[in-house]
Design a protein around this motif. Sequence first.
Motif, PDB file in Angstrom:
ATOM      1  N   ALA A   1       0.844  -1.013  -0.021  1.00 33.14           N
ATOM      2  CA  ALA A   1       0.007  -0.027  -0.004  1.00 33.14           C
ATOM      3  C   ALA A   1       0.788   1.373   0.134  1.00 33.14           C
ATOM      4  O   ALA A   1       0.597   2.360  -0.755  1.00 33.14           O
ATOM      5  N   LEU A   2       1.855   1.248   0.961  1.00 28.94           N
ATOM      6  CA  LEU A   2       2.684   2.575   0.980  1.00 28.94           C
ATOM      7  C   LEU A   2       3.426   2.641  -0.510  1.00 28.94           C
ATOM      8  O   LEU A   2       3.288   3.869  -0.988  1.00 28.94           O
ATOM      9  N   CYS A   3       3.708   1.826  -1.264  1.00 31.18           N
ATOM     10  CA  CYS A   3       4.551   1.719  -2.557  1.00 31.18           C
ATOM     11  C   CYS A   3       3.360   2.234  -3.640  1.00 31.18           C
ATOM     12  O   CYS A   3       3.789   2.867  -4.688  1.00 31.18           O
ATOM     13  N   THR A   4       1.947   1.521  -3.684  1.00 33.00           N
ATOM     14  CA  THR A   4       1.237   1.641  -4.803  1.00 33.00           C
ATOM     15  C   THR A   4      -0.008   2.674  -4.545  1.00 33.00           C
ATOM     16  O   THR A   4      -0.322   3.217  -5.260  1.00 33.00           O
ATOM     17  N   LYS A   5      -0.318   2.975  -3.443  1.00 34.05           N
ATOM     18  CA  LYS A   5      -1.601   3.401  -2.938  1.00 34.05           C
ATOM     19  C   LYS A   5      -1.695   4.824  -2.146  1.00 34.05           C
ATOM     20  O   LYS A   5      -2.488   5.567  -1.948  1.00 34.05           O
ATOM     21  N   SER A   6      -0.403   5.101  -1.717  1.00 30.40           N
ATOM     22  CA  SER A   6      -0.520   6.193  -0.768  1.00 30.40           C
ATOM     23  C   SER A   6       0.600   7.164  -1.510  1.00 30.40           C
ATOM     24  O   SER A   6       1.334   7.151  -2.348  1.00 30.40           O
ATOM     25  N   THR A   7       0.476   8.365  -0.889  1.00 31.89           N
ATOM     26  CA  THR A   7       1.621   9.365  -0.843  1.00 31.89           C
ATOM     27  C   THR A   7       2.219   9.543   0.571  1.00 31.89           C
ATOM     28  O   THR A   7       1.702  10.246   1.267  1.00 31.89           O
ATOM     29  N   PRO A   8       3.370   8.854   0.785  1.00 29.13           N
ATOM     30  CA  PRO A   8       4.120   9.081   1.969  1.00 29.13           C
ATOM     31  C   PRO A   8       4.193  10.570   2.494  1.00 29.13           C
ATOM     32  O   PRO A   8       4.322  11.477   1.680  1.00 29.13           O
ATOM     33  N   LYS A   9       4.125  10.737   3.556  1.00 31.65           N
ATOM     34  CA  LYS A   9       4.264  12.108   4.350  1.00 31.65           C
ATOM     35  C   LYS A   9       5.618  12.380   4.228  1.00 31.65           C
ATOM     36  O   LYS A   9       5.737  14.069   4.133  1.00 31.65           O
ATOM     37  N   HIS A  10       6.597  11.793   4.532  1.00 35.12           N
ATOM     38  CA  HIS A  10       7.868  12.207   4.573  1.00 35.12           C
ATOM     39  C   HIS A  10       8.704  11.890   3.345  1.00 35.12           C
ATOM     40  O   HIS A  10       8.622  10.558   2.987  1.00 35.12           O
ATOM     41  N   TRP A  11       9.484  12.849   2.683  1.00 35.69           N
ATOM     42  CA  TRP A  11      10.415  12.548   1.550  1.00 35.69           C
ATOM     43  C   TRP A  11      11.650  13.124   1.633  1.00 35.69           C
ATOM     44  O   TRP A  11      11.887  13.969   2.498  1.00 35.69           O
ATOM     45  N   GLY A  12      12.639  12.373   0.836  1.00 35.94           N
ATOM     46  CA  GLY A  12      14.031  12.844   0.866  1.00 35.94           C
ATOM     47  C   GLY A  12      14.075  13.604  -0.429  1.00 35.94           C
ATOM     48  O   GLY A  12      12.914  13.995  -1.010  1.00 35.94           O
ATOM     49  N   GLN A  13      15.298  14.037  -0.629  1.00 39.60           N
ATOM     50  CA  GLN A  13      15.279  15.093  -1.599  1.00 39.60           C
ATOM     51  C   GLN A  13      15.654  14.359  -3.067  1.00 39.60           C
ATOM     52  O   GLN A  13      15.481  15.024  -4.080  1.00 39.60           O
ATOM     53  N   GLY A  14      15.955  13.076  -2.888  1.00 39.09           N
ATOM     54  CA  GLY A  14      16.154  12.410  -4.358  1.00 39.09           C
ATOM     55  C   GLY A  14      17.746  12.260  -4.497  1.00 39.09           C
ATOM     56  O   GLY A  14      18.405  13.074  -4.212  1.00 39.09           O
ATOM     57  N   THR A  15      17.916  11.148  -5.180  1.00 39.92           N
ATOM     58  CA  THR A  15      19.389  11.062  -5.909  1.00 39.92           C
ATOM     59  C   THR A  15      19.007  10.210  -7.349  1.00 39.92           C
ATOM     60  O   THR A  15      18.330   9.426  -7.615  1.00 39.92           O
ATOM     61  N   GLN A  16      19.930  10.976  -8.159  1.00 43.34           N
ATOM     62  CA  GLN A  16      19.687  10.550  -9.612  1.00 43.34           C
ATOM     63  C   GLN A  16      20.530   9.408 -10.094  1.00 43.34           C
ATOM     64  O   GLN A  16      21.708   9.306  -9.666  1.00 43.34           O
ATOM     65  N   VAL A  17      20.025   8.509 -10.734  1.00 49.79           N
ATOM     66  CA  VAL A  17      20.577   7.214 -11.248  1.00 49.79           C
ATOM     67  C   VAL A  17      21.073   7.075 -12.548  1.00 49.79           C
ATOM     68  O   VAL A  17      19.500   7.235 -13.137  1.00 49.79           O
TER      69      VAL A  17
END
Length: 126
Positions: free
Chosen positions: A106-122
């Motif tokens: 559910a976290l991966c597919t149905k939600s918008t998690p509250k806390h996010w990191g800034q991201g890292t490019q790959v």
Amino acid sequence: QVQLVESGGGLVQPGGSLRLSCTASGFTVDPNAIGWFRQAPGKEREGVSCIRYDDTTYYANSVKGPFTISKDNAKRTVYLTKNNLKPEAPAVYYCAADHLPYTPQALCTKSTPKHWGQGTQVTVSS
């Protein structure tokens, strides 16, 4: 102050390995689940893999097999590992967490998690 800090991205050669790290800080209560999401230019963000406090995991069908998610509770760090990488378009990988009792799927597919990191490019390219 809650923070999720990703590291480990960059340019990777095809056939090589990748290990992304997400380190959490500032949480007074540990999140119920943490996951990795990715977004390529012009595409929607997708959940790649998520893990819950009890080590239950979820992997998106599109990425099942090549990725492994794991966590080190003592280091408050979640890892995403992939071996034998194939060339792919650049994507930004984000770490995200939530305290709500989502299953990893559910976290991966149905939600918008509250806390996010800034991201890292790959980028996987020769």
